[in-house]
Motif scaffolding. Structure first.
Motif, mmCIF file in Angstrom:
data_model
loop_
_atom_site.group_PDB
_atom_site.id
_atom_site.type_symbol
_atom_site.label_atom_id
_atom_site.label_comp_id
_atom_site.label_asym_id
_atom_site.label_seq_id
_atom_site.Cartn_x
_atom_site.Cartn_y
_atom_site.Cartn_z
ATOM 1 N N SER A 109 0.841 -1.195 0.000
ATOM 2 C CA SER A 109 0.000 0.000 0.000
ATOM 3 C C SER A 109 0.873 1.241 0.000
ATOM 4 O O SER A 109 1.778 1.364 0.829
ATOM 5 C CB SER A 109 -0.914 0.005 1.230
ATOM 6 N N LEU A 110 0.604 2.150 -0.935
ATOM 7 C CA LEU A 110 1.342 3.413 -1.002
ATOM 8 C C LEU A 110 0.891 4.373 0.080
ATOM 9 O O LEU A 110 1.690 5.138 0.619
ATOM 10 C CB LEU A 110 1.134 4.042 -2.381
ATOM 11 N N GLY A 111 -0.409 4.330 0.428
ATOM 12 C CA GLY A 111 -0.946 5.299 1.363
ATOM 13 C C GLY A 111 -1.034 6.679 0.731
ATOM 14 O O GLY A 111 -1.083 6.821 -0.490
ATOM 15 N N GLN A 112 -1.043 7.707 1.564
ATOM 16 C CA GLN A 112 -1.105 9.090 1.074
ATOM 17 C C GLN A 112 0.267 9.733 1.213
ATOM 18 O O GLN A 112 0.893 9.666 2.264
ATOM 19 C CB GLN A 112 -2.128 9.880 1.884
ATOM 20 N N LEU A 113 0.753 10.337 0.124
ATOM 21 C CA LEU A 113 2.020 11.067 0.180
ATOM 22 C C LEU A 113 1.745 12.452 0.756
ATOM 23 O O LEU A 113 1.109 13.298 0.118
ATOM 24 C CB LEU A 113 2.625 11.168 -1.228
ATOM 25 N N THR A 114 2.236 12.671 1.969
ATOM 26 C CA THR A 114 1.905 13.893 2.688
ATOM 27 C C THR A 114 2.973 14.165 3.739
ATOM 28 O O THR A 114 3.703 13.243 4.139
ATOM 29 C CB THR A 114 0.515 13.739 3.362
ATOM 30 N N PRO A 115 3.124 15.412 4.205
ATOM 31 C CA PRO A 115 4.069 15.683 5.293
ATOM 32 C C PRO A 115 3.753 14.823 6.515
ATOM 33 O O PRO A 115 2.589 14.529 6.802
ATOM 34 C CB PRO A 115 3.843 17.168 5.589
ATOM 35 N N ALA A 116 4.789 14.440 7.230
ATOM 36 C CA ALA A 116 4.619 13.546 8.374
ATOM 37 C C ALA A 116 3.571 14.035 9.380
ATOM 38 O O ALA A 116 2.759 13.231 9.864
ATOM 39 C CB ALA A 116 5.965 13.316 9.056
ATOM 40 N N PRO A 117 3.534 15.339 9.722
ATOM 41 C CA PRO A 117 2.518 15.774 10.692
ATOM 42 C C PRO A 117 1.085 15.670 10.167
ATOM 43 O O PRO A 117 0.136 15.771 10.947
ATOM 44 C CB PRO A 117 2.884 17.246 10.949
ATOM 45 N N HIS A 118 0.923 15.518 8.855
ATOM 46 C CA HIS A 118 -0.404 15.485 8.256
ATOM 47 C C HIS A 118 -0.912 14.073 7.985
ATOM 48 O O HIS A 118 -1.998 13.904 7.429
ATOM 49 C CB HIS A 118 -0.407 16.276 6.946
ATOM 50 N N ILE A 119 -0.141 13.050 8.345
ATOM 51 C CA ILE A 119 -0.596 11.674 8.128
ATOM 52 C C ILE A 119 -1.814 11.409 9.001
ATOM 53 O O ILE A 119 -1.776 11.612 10.218
ATOM 54 C CB ILE A 119 0.525 10.665 8.465
ATOM 55 N N LEU A 120 -2.888 10.964 8.380
ATOM 56 C CA LEU A 120 -4.116 10.683 9.109
ATOM 57 C C LEU A 120 -4.061 9.288 9.733
ATOM 58 O O LEU A 120 -3.471 8.369 9.163
ATOM 59 C CB LEU A 120 -5.320 10.768 8.177
ATOM 60 N N PRO A 121 -4.671 9.124 10.901
ATOM 61 C CA PRO A 121 -4.647 7.815 11.557
ATOM 62 C C PRO A 121 -5.142 6.682 10.662
ATOM 63 O O PRO A 121 -4.550 5.600 10.653
ATOM 64 C CB PRO A 121 -5.567 8.016 12.768
#
Length: 254
Positions: A109-121
């Motif tokens: 799974s790639l997940g969402q590419l986003t800044p670390a503080p913005h990773i959703l649970p």
């Protein structure tokens, strides 16, 4: 599970001289992309391939291609995040075939590419479940069968990102790093056995996951999954001696 088990010889009753004849292989994420291509290549080399993925239609397409090439497969639709299904996978394969020779763990799974503080649970939980927890459950469920085989082979599709942390790729990179460490630890634990355990870095390949990560990229210039599948299948053969390595299989120079 459905469809036919492995056969000892091809049509006409002649001995099957293909290099993986009589062996049972399990490939996850086999409905498309690298997983499908590897399953097709293993079947071409004579293995009976148990193919798993969430999408039954995709598995059927893989199976059609395998059969068209004279191979055989068993379709097993499952969600790699379903822990109870993974825990039952090894015992189910043993009950049906009495053995497992090859494991290719490809689902990711790639997940969402986003800044670390913005990773959703919910996104974090998804990539942890697919990339890390499923690896542990596969090793736990299938490891004993692979160690009992005369030439057990386990191959885990990884990524060079574990060696090169990259902005916005924190969730994917962290969970692939967890996979990497777990697999190499298992390799150290089995170094004196007949089992051979390796990771592969496919490099840039024209897959759906790659398109999601790099939507503006010209995919026509990238290798196709079928281009790298033979290199991954080579790691599954009885003559493979490498163990505990991260092997780049892409024909594109690093």
């Amino acid at each position: 599970m459905s469809d036919d088990p492995a056969t000892a010889s091809p049509e006409g009753g002649r001995p099957d001289t293909r290099p993986l004849a009589g062996r049972i292989a399990l490939v996850t994420g086999a409905s498309r992309g690298i997983g499908a291509a590897v399953a097709i290549e293993l079947a071409r080399r004579g293995a009976h391939v148990v193919i798993t993925a969430r999408t039954e239609g995709g598995l059927e397409e893989t199976d059609d291609t395998i059969r068209a090439g004279g191979g055989s497969a068993t379709l097993l639709p499952l969600d790699i995040k379903d822990g109870s299904s993974l825990d039952a996978l090894g015992p189910s394969v043993f009950q049906r075939f009495r053995r497992l020779d090859i494991l290719v763990s490809n689902a990711g799974s790639l997940g969402q590419l986003t800044p670390a503080p913005h990773i959703l649970p919910k996104d974090w939980d998804d990539v942890v479940a697919v990339n890390a927890t499923a690896t542990w459950r596969l090793i736990r469920s299938c490891g004993p069968l692979l160690q009992a085989a005369d030439a057990g082979r386990a191959v885990f599709v990884s990524s060079a990102i574990v060696l090169h942390p990259t902005a916005y790729w924190g969730a994917y990179g962290a969970t692939k790093a967890a996979q990497h460490h777990l697999v190499r630890s298992w390799a150290e634990e089995t170094r004196t056995t007949r089992l051979r355990v390796n990771l592969v870095d496919p490099g840039p390949v024209a897959t759906k996951m790659r398109r999601s990560a790099f939507p503006g990229e010209d995919a026509s210039k990238l290798p196709k999954p079928a281009d790298i599948a033979p290199r991954i299948a080579d790691l599954c053969g009885p003559g493979e001696t490498r163990h505990g390595e991260m092997i780049r299989v892409s024909p594109v120079p690093a």
